[in-house]
Design an enzyme around this catalytic site. Structure first.
Site, PDB file in Angstrom:
ATOM      1  CB  SER A  54      58.255  -9.496  50.829  1.00 21.95           C
ATOM      2  OG  SER A  54      58.155  -8.097  51.576  1.00 21.95           O
ATOM      3  CB  SER A  55      53.402  -7.546  53.104  1.00 21.72           C
ATOM      4  OG  SER A  55      53.538  -7.764  54.287  1.00 21.72           O
ATOM      5  NE  ARG A  56      57.873  -1.846  50.810  1.00 22.12           N
ATOM      6  CZ  ARG A  56      58.360  -1.786  51.826  1.00 22.12           C
ATOM      7  NH1 ARG A  56      58.443  -3.065  52.869  1.00 22.12           N
ATOM      8  NH2 ARG A  56      57.685  -0.966  52.663  1.00 22.12           N
ATOM      9  CD  GLN A  92      57.500   1.159  59.887  1.00 24.43           C
ATOM     10  OE1 GLN A  92      57.308   0.429  61.564  1.00 24.43           O
ATOM     11  NE2 GLN A  92      58.209  -0.063  59.439  1.00 24.43           N
ATOM     12  CE  LYS A 141      61.433  -9.775  53.524  1.00 25.10           C
ATOM     13  NZ  LYS A 141      61.667  -8.287  53.664  1.00 25.10           N
ATOM     14  CG  ASP A 142      62.356  -6.761  57.942  1.00 22.05           C
ATOM     15  OD1 ASP A 142      62.124  -5.979  56.945  1.00 22.05           O
ATOM     16  OD2 ASP A 142      61.603  -8.286  57.925  1.00 22.05           O
ATOM     17  CG  HIS A 186      53.455 -11.497  58.812  1.00 25.35           C
ATOM     18  ND1 HIS A 186      53.090 -11.007  57.467  1.00 25.35           N
ATOM     19  CD2 HIS A 186      54.054 -10.563  58.704  1.00 25.35           C
ATOM     20  CE1 HIS A 186      53.382 -10.189  56.701  1.00 25.35           C
ATOM     21  NE2 HIS A 186      53.868  -9.432  58.023  1.00 25.35           N
ATOM     22  N   GLY A 208      50.786  -6.258  58.682  1.00 26.10           N
ATOM     23  CA  GLY A 208      49.567  -7.092  57.741  1.00 26.10           C
ATOM     24  C   GLY A 208      50.088  -7.110  57.019  1.00 26.10           C
ATOM     25  CG  HIS A 225      54.113 -13.192  53.878  1.00 30.19           C
ATOM     26  ND1 HIS A 225      55.182 -13.464  55.049  1.00 30.19           N
ATOM     27  CD2 HIS A 225      55.126 -11.357  53.756  1.00 30.19           C
ATOM     28  CE1 HIS A 225      56.165 -12.354  55.261  1.00 30.19           C
ATOM     29  NE2 HIS A 225      55.886 -11.332  54.651  1.00 30.19           N
TER      30      HIS A 225
HETATM   31  P1  AMP Z   1      55.700  -6.660  58.769  1.00 33.07           P
HETATM   32  O1  AMP Z   1      54.308  -6.715  58.808  1.00 33.07           O
HETATM   33  O2  AMP Z   1      56.509  -6.439  57.085  1.00 33.07           O
HETATM   34  O3  AMP Z   1      56.843  -5.335  59.333  1.00 33.07           O
HETATM   35  O4  AMP Z   1      57.226  -8.243  59.283  1.00 33.07           O
HETATM   36  C1  AMP Z   1      56.895  -7.973  60.741  1.00 33.07           C
HETATM   37  C2  AMP Z   1      57.357  -9.530  61.478  1.00 33.07           C
HETATM   38  O5  AMP Z   1      57.542 -10.274  60.064  1.00 33.07           O
HETATM   39  C3  AMP Z   1      58.618  -8.874  61.103  1.00 33.07           C
HETATM   40  O6  AMP Z   1      59.303  -8.782  62.304  1.00 33.07           O
HETATM   41  C4  AMP Z   1      59.281  -9.017  59.974  1.00 33.07           C
HETATM   42  O7  AMP Z   1      60.786  -8.957  60.252  1.00 33.07           O
HETATM   43  C5  AMP Z   1      58.162 -10.489  60.093  1.00 33.07           C
HETATM   44  N1  AMP Z   1      58.768 -11.096  58.758  1.00 33.07           N
HETATM   45  C6  AMP Z   1      58.612 -10.192  56.936  1.00 33.07           C
HETATM   46  N2  AMP Z   1      58.840 -11.537  56.514  1.00 33.07           N
HETATM   47  C7  AMP Z   1      59.610 -12.783  56.861  1.00 33.07           C
HETATM   48  C8  AMP Z   1      59.882 -13.633  56.670  1.00 33.07           C
HETATM   49  N3  AMP Z   1      59.793 -13.909  55.488  1.00 33.07           N
HETATM   50  N4  AMP Z   1      60.432 -14.692  56.844  1.00 33.07           N
HETATM   51  C9  AMP Z   1      60.584 -14.401  59.029  1.00 33.07           C
HETATM   52  N5  AMP Z   1      59.965 -13.565  59.205  1.00 33.07           N
HETATM   53  C10 AMP Z   1      59.722 -12.351  58.357  1.00 33.07           C
END
Ligand code: AMP
Length: 280
Positions: A184-186, A60, A148-149, A36, A30, A33
Site C-alpha cells: 500500500s502507498s500508505r 474520496q 486489495k481494495d 500497481h 500514484g 509499488h
Molecule cells: P491506489 O493508487 O492506492 O488508489 O491504487 C490503485 C489501484 O491499485 C487500485 O485498484 C488498488 O486496488 C490497486 N492496488 C493497490 N495496492 C494493491 C496491492 N497490494 N495489490 C493489488 N492491487 C493493489
C-alpha cells in the site's frame, strides 16, 4: 509514452486510436509499488493501448490530513510507467477534474453502507465519481482494479453494470510483501517497527480463514477470534474486522458460499486495509 494533463487532449488521444484498438485503463493515485505494477503489467498484455491515470482524488478523502500527507512521487511514477510500456499517462490536476462550480456526483447505494463506506463517509461517492469521469474521458474496454481494495472493486463493478458503461472491470489479486503485509502507498508512513506490528491484520485474517477451512461457520465467533489477535498488539487499533458475503457484502447469519474477511486498522494515524476471500 504521452503524458497528458488536460481532458481535451486525452480525448483526442483516445479518438485518434484505430477503429478496433482495445484500450486498457489502470486508475491510480500514484506512488507506484508492485501492487500497481501488477495491474499495469496485466493490462499491458491484455490490450493494444494502455492508459494509466494518476490523480490523488481529494473528494474520496474523509480526512484533510490524510489527503495532504498522501505520498506523491511523480518523477519516479513517470519513469516506471514508461518502462512498463504505458502509452498514455493521464495526470490531471484538481481544477481540471473539478473546475469551480462542479456539482455532480455518482453514488452506488447499498454496497457502500458497510465496511469502508461506513467508516469513511463520502469515500465511495468520491471514488465512483472520479472513476465515472475517467471512463467517460477514456472509454476503456477494460479497467483494472486491485482486490486489495475489495469493496471498491465490487462497488465499481456494480456501478459499471448499473450505469451501462461499456467497460469490463477486471479484479486483480492482492500483491504482498514477503512477510504477507499487503502493499500500500500508505505503508510508506510506517516505521520498521510499525510495519511489523501492522502484520497483525494479515495474521488475523489468516486465523479467520483457517477457522472457516476447519468448518467454523459462526461469523461472530470468527470475528471475535480475529479481533483477539489484533488486540494483543498495542500499536494496532481495529477500525473494523468483519465477515461478509463476498458477492453482495451482506452480513451472513452463517458463513456460506464465498466469504469475505475484511479488516481496517490504524497503526498510529495510518489507516491500513486488507482482506481475504474464502471459498467453501
Ligand atoms: P491506489 O493508487 O492506492 O488508489 O491504487 C490503485 C489501484 O491499485 C487500485 O485498484 C488498488 O486496488 C490497486 N492496488 C493497490 N495496492 C494493491 C496491492 N497490494 N495489490 C493489488 N492491487 C493493489
Amino acid at each position: 509514452m504521452r503524458e497528458i494533463s488536460d481532458i481535451d487532449r486525452m480525448r483526442s488521444w483516445r479518438d485518434g486510436l484505430w477503429a478496433d484498438c482495445s484500450v486498457g485503463l489502470v486508475p491510480t493515485m500514484g506512488h507506484f509499488h508492485r501492487g500497481h505494477l501488477s495491474l499495469i503489467r496485466r493490462a499491458r498484455v491484455e490490450n493494444d493501448q494502455l492508459a494509466v491515470s494518476i490523480f490523488v482524488n481529494p473528494i474520496q478523502f474523509d480526512q484533510q490530513e490524510d489527503y495532504r500527507k498522501y505520498p506523491r512521487d511523480h518523477q519516479r511514477d513517470r519513469q516506471l510507467a514508461q518502462r512498463e510500456g504505458v502509452n498514455a499517462l493521464f495526470t490531471p490536476d484538481e481544477a481540471e477534474l473539478y473546475p469551480s462550480g462542479y456539482s455532480s456526483y455518482v453514488e452506488v447505494e447499498g454496497l457502500t453502507d458497510c465496511l469502508c463506506g461506513a467508516a469513511r463517509p463520502g469515500h465511495f461517492r468520491g471514488v465512483t465519481t472520479v472513476v465515472s469521469k475517467l471512463f467517460n474521458i477514456l472509454r476503456p474496454h477494460r479497467a483494472y482494479f486491485g482486490k486489495k481494495d475489495y469493496q471498491q472493486y465490487r462497488v465499481i463493478q456494480r456501478m459499471t453494470r448499473d450505469l451501462n458503461f461499456d467497460t469490463q472491470v477486471v479484479g486483480c489479486p492482492t500483491v504482498r510483501e514477503e512477510n504477507g503485509l499487503a502493499m500500500s502507498s500508505r505503508n510508506q508512513h510506517l516505521t520498521p517497527g510499525q510495519r511489523e506490528a501492522a502484520l497483525a491484520l494479515y495474521r488475523a485474517l489468516q486465523r479467520g480463514r483457517r477457522m472457516i477451512e476447519q468448518g467454523r461457520r459462526d461469523p461472530a465467533a470468527i470475528e471475535r477470534a480475529m479481533r483477539q489477535l489484533i488486540d494483543e498488539q498495542p500499536q494496532v487499533q481495529v477500525d473494523y474486522l468483519q465477515v461478509r458475503d463476498a458477492v453482495d457484502l451482506s452480513h451472513p447469519g452463517e458463513v456460506a458460499g464465498e466469504a469475505l474477511l475484511a479488516g481496517a486498522v490504524y497503526v498510529s494515524s495510518t489507516r491500513l486495509i486488507d482482506n481475504v476471500v474464502v471459498k467453501i
